[in-house]
Design a protein around this motif. Structure first.
Motif, mmCIF file in Angstrom:
data_model
loop_
_atom_site.group_PDB
_atom_site.id
_atom_site.type_symbol
_atom_site.label_atom_id
_atom_site.label_comp_id
_atom_site.label_asym_id
_atom_site.label_seq_id
_atom_site.Cartn_x
_atom_site.Cartn_y
_atom_site.Cartn_z
ATOM 1 N N THR A 172 0.841 -1.183 0.000
ATOM 2 C CA THR A 172 0.000 0.000 0.000
ATOM 3 C C THR A 172 0.881 1.239 0.000
ATOM 4 O O THR A 172 1.824 1.338 0.793
ATOM 5 C CB THR A 172 -0.918 0.016 1.221
ATOM 6 N N VAL A 173 0.554 2.156 -0.883
ATOM 7 C CA VAL A 173 1.347 3.375 -1.019
ATOM 8 C C VAL A 173 0.401 4.534 -1.298
ATOM 9 O O VAL A 173 -0.680 4.332 -1.868
ATOM 10 C CB VAL A 173 2.395 3.208 -2.135
ATOM 11 N N GLN A 174 0.799 5.716 -0.915
ATOM 12 C CA GLN A 174 -0.009 6.893 -1.206
ATOM 13 C C GLN A 174 0.180 7.325 -2.661
ATOM 14 O O GLN A 174 1.231 7.047 -3.271
ATOM 15 C CB GLN A 174 0.366 8.039 -0.274
ATOM 16 N N ALA A 175 -0.805 8.004 -3.178
ATOM 17 C CA ALA A 175 -0.708 8.532 -4.534
ATOM 18 C C ALA A 175 0.545 9.386 -4.671
ATOM 19 O O ALA A 175 0.888 10.165 -3.769
ATOM 20 C CB ALA A 175 -1.948 9.362 -4.868
ATOM 21 N N GLY A 176 1.228 9.189 -5.784
ATOM 22 C CA GLY A 176 2.482 9.890 -6.010
ATOM 23 C C GLY A 176 3.707 9.111 -5.581
ATOM 24 O O GLY A 176 4.836 9.483 -5.914
ATOM 25 N N LEU B 99 -0.609 -7.765 -4.741
ATOM 26 C CA LEU B 99 -1.582 -6.678 -4.661
ATOM 27 C C LEU B 99 -0.899 -5.336 -4.460
ATOM 28 O O LEU B 99 -0.071 -5.179 -3.546
ATOM 29 C CB LEU B 99 -2.567 -6.936 -3.512
ATOM 30 N N VAL B 100 -1.273 -4.388 -5.288
ATOM 31 C CA VAL B 100 -0.821 -3.003 -5.162
ATOM 32 C C VAL B 100 -2.044 -2.140 -4.866
ATOM 33 O O VAL B 100 -3.019 -2.164 -5.618
ATOM 34 C CB VAL B 100 -0.128 -2.524 -6.449
ATOM 35 N N THR B 101 -1.976 -1.406 -3.777
ATOM 36 C CA THR B 101 -3.063 -0.511 -3.396
ATOM 37 C C THR B 101 -2.516 0.894 -3.295
ATOM 38 O O THR B 101 -1.549 1.140 -2.561
ATOM 39 C CB THR B 101 -3.682 -0.929 -2.059
ATOM 40 N N VAL B 102 -3.123 1.810 -4.034
ATOM 41 C CA VAL B 102 -2.687 3.203 -4.024
ATOM 42 C C VAL B 102 -3.815 4.042 -3.424
ATOM 43 O O VAL B 102 -4.922 4.095 -3.959
ATOM 44 C CB VAL B 102 -2.356 3.701 -5.439
ATOM 45 N N SER B 103 -3.516 4.672 -2.308
ATOM 46 C CA SER B 103 -4.526 5.469 -1.627
ATOM 47 C C SER B 103 -4.430 6.932 -2.059
ATOM 48 O O SER B 103 -3.341 7.433 -2.358
ATOM 49 C CB SER B 103 -4.348 5.352 -0.115
ATOM 50 N N SER B 104 -5.559 7.581 -2.067
ATOM 51 C CA SER B 104 -5.587 8.995 -2.503
ATOM 52 C C SER B 104 -5.380 9.943 -1.341
ATOM 53 O O SER B 104 -5.380 9.542 -0.189
ATOM 54 C CB SER B 104 -6.922 9.281 -3.175
#
Length: 120
Positions: A10-14, A115-120
């Protein structure tokens, strides 16, 4: 060939992530390797492919942000993902294929997905 994908999270946008895919045997003989992804409720789609000698192709949606590479000596495939967006959220799968000189598919292998999750 058994393929094992790793590096999701999980990573933040950008932000950035680097996916890795290890192969159980030498990949130098495999014509093409690639990354695909499948978002919830959507079909699996091509992200990027790389041929044996290194030429790469990318989906328009990731062009300029993602970089695919392969290390034939280490039997590894990579996907460097930068400037990640929420729409990049998906399960990412690595793939390997071999063809005859006439272009007939003779080998096709898939990894288990990461799984890659990108949070806004």
């Amino acid at each position: 060939v058994q393929l094992q994908a790793s590096g999701g999270g999980t990573v933040q946008a950008g932000g950035s992530l680097r996916l890795s895919c290890s192969a159980s045997r030498r990949i130098v003989a495999l014509n093409a390797m690639g990354w695909y992804r499948q978002a919830p409720g959507k079909q699996r789609e091509l992200v990027a492919t790389i041929l044996r000698r290194g030429s790469a192709n990318y989906a328009d949606s990731v062009q300029g942000r993602f970089t695919i590479s392969r290390d034939n000596d280490k039997n590894m495939l990579y996907l460097q993902m930068n400037s990640l967006k929420p729409e990049d959220t998906a399960v990412y799968y690595c793939n390997a294929e071999s063809y005859t000189t006439a272009g007939t598919l003779i080998e096709n292998y898939w990894g288990q997905g990461t799984l890659v999750t990108v949070s806004s």
